[in-house]
Design a protein around this motif. Structure first.
Motif, PDB file in Angstrom:
ATOM      1  N   ASP A   1     -12.784  -5.045 -11.076  1.00 44.54           N
ATOM      2  CA  ASP A   1     -13.474  -4.089  -9.423  1.00 44.54           C
ATOM      3  C   ASP A   1     -12.602  -3.981  -8.403  1.00 44.54           C
ATOM      4  OD1 ASP A   1     -15.666  -4.593  -6.785  1.00 44.54           O
ATOM      5  OD2 ASP A   1     -14.546  -2.640  -8.452  1.00 44.54           O
ATOM      6  N   HIS A   2     -11.142  -3.559  -9.488  1.00 37.52           N
ATOM      7  CA  HIS A   2      -9.403  -3.256  -8.143  1.00 37.52           C
ATOM      8  C   HIS A   2      -8.507  -2.421  -9.313  1.00 37.52           C
ATOM      9  CE1 HIS A   2      -7.332  -4.416  -4.471  1.00 37.52           C
ATOM     10  NE2 HIS A   2      -6.407  -4.160  -5.407  1.00 37.52           N
ATOM     11  N   HIS A   3      -8.832  -1.583  -8.444  1.00 36.63           N
ATOM     12  CA  HIS A   3      -8.567  -0.309  -9.515  1.00 36.63           C
ATOM     13  C   HIS A   3      -6.737   0.516  -8.615  1.00 36.63           C
ATOM     14  CE1 HIS A   3     -12.573  -0.546  -8.961  1.00 36.63           C
ATOM     15  NE2 HIS A   3     -12.236  -0.210 -10.434  1.00 36.63           N
TER      16      HIS A   3
ATOM     17  N   SER B   1      -2.915  -0.576  -3.962  1.00 38.80           N
ATOM     18  CA  SER B   1      -3.374  -0.972  -2.017  1.00 38.80           C
ATOM     19  C   SER B   1      -4.837  -0.966  -2.058  1.00 38.80           C
ATOM     20  CB  SER B   1      -2.732   0.170  -1.841  1.00 38.80           C
ATOM     21  OG  SER B   1      -3.430  -0.373   0.266  1.00 38.80           O
ATOM     22  N   THR B   2      -5.069  -1.835  -1.566  1.00 43.55           N
ATOM     23  CA  THR B   2      -6.538  -2.492  -1.089  1.00 43.55           C
ATOM     24  C   THR B   2      -6.970  -1.836   0.206  1.00 43.55           C
ATOM     25  OG1 THR B   2      -5.889  -4.682  -1.911  1.00 43.55           O
ATOM     26  CG2 THR B   2      -8.127  -3.842  -0.173  1.00 43.55           C
ATOM     27  N   HIS B   3      -7.662  -0.584  -0.520  1.00 45.46           N
ATOM     28  CA  HIS B   3      -8.422   0.232   0.211  1.00 45.46           C
ATOM     29  C   HIS B   3      -9.242  -0.549   1.566  1.00 45.46           C
ATOM     30  CE1 HIS B   3      -6.686   3.290  -2.672  1.00 45.46           C
ATOM     31  NE2 HIS B   3      -7.857   2.430  -3.754  1.00 45.46           N
ATOM     32  N   ASP B   4      -9.763  -1.306   1.066  1.00 43.15           N
ATOM     33  CA  ASP B   4     -11.250  -1.814   2.092  1.00 43.15           C
ATOM     34  C   ASP B   4      -9.772  -2.315   3.349  1.00 43.15           C
ATOM     35  OD1 ASP B   4     -13.372  -2.679  -0.422  1.00 43.15           O
ATOM     36  OD2 ASP B   4     -12.850  -0.857   0.302  1.00 43.15           O
TER      37      ASP B   4
ATOM     38  N   ARG C   1      -8.607 -10.641   0.053  1.00 42.15           N
ATOM     39  CA  ARG C   1      -8.921  -8.710   0.639  1.00 42.15           C
ATOM     40  C   ARG C   1      -8.484  -8.452   1.988  1.00 42.15           C
ATOM     41  NH1 ARG C   1     -11.841  -5.107  -1.887  1.00 42.15           N
ATOM     42  NH2 ARG C   1     -13.352  -5.647  -3.928  1.00 42.15           N
TER      43      ARG C   1
END
Ligand SMILES: C[C@H](O)[C@H](O)[C@H]1CNC2=NC(N)=NC(=O)C2=N1
Length: 108
Positions: free
Chosen positions: A57-59, A74-77, A5
Motif C-alpha cells: 500500500d505504498h506506490h 515519495s510519501t504523498h501523505d 509516515r
C-alpha cells in the motif's frame, strides 16, 4: 500518524540511501532510472513492481519510455521521504532483479 509516515531528516535519508545504492535523492523524492533489455521485459518489471507496491500500500511514480524506466518515491501523505520510501526502494530493486533474472535466464 504512524511512525513510518513521518518525514525523515536529511541525515536519516542519507543514512538510509546507503542500503539502496541504486537510488539517489532529489528534493522530496528518491529516484532510480534503469534500462530494461527490451520493452516487454520493462513492462514485466512495471507489473512486478505494481504488485509489490499494492501489497505494501505504498506506490511509486513510474515512467517508462521504450526500455528506460524511471521510478520516483515519495510519501504523498507526509509531503516528503519516509521510511516507507526506503523500504519500497529495496522492494523495487528485488522485483526488478527477479524479472531480469527470469528474462535473461540468470538466476543467482
Ligand atoms: C489510503 C492509502 O493507504 C494511502 O492513500 C496510501 C496509498 N499509497 C501511497 N503511496 C505513496 N507513495 N504515498 C502515500 O502517501 C500513499 N498513501
Amino acid at each position: 500518524m504512524s511512525p513510518s509516515r513521518v518525514r525523515l531528516s536529511d541525515e536519516q535519508i542519507a543514512e538510509g540511501l546507503k542500503s539502496v545504492p541504486n537510488w539517489h535523492r532529489e528534493g522530496d523524492a528518491l529516484l532510480r532510472t534503469l534500462q530494461a533489455p527490451d520493452f516487454p521485459t520493462g513492462i514485466g518489471m512495471v507489473v512486478a513492481v505494481a504488485e509489490a507496491a499494492e501489497a505494501m500500500d505504498h506506490h511509486p511514480d513510474i515512467d517508462i519510455r521504450w526500455r528506460t524506466l524511471h521510478f520516483a518515491l515519495s510519501t504523498h501523505d507526509a509531503g516528503g521521504i519516509t521510511v516507507l520510501d526506503l523500504r519500497l526502494a529495496a522492494v523495487i530493486d528485488t522485483a526488478i532483479e527477479s524479472v531480469l533474472a527470469a528474462a535473461t535466464g540468470t538466476h543467482a
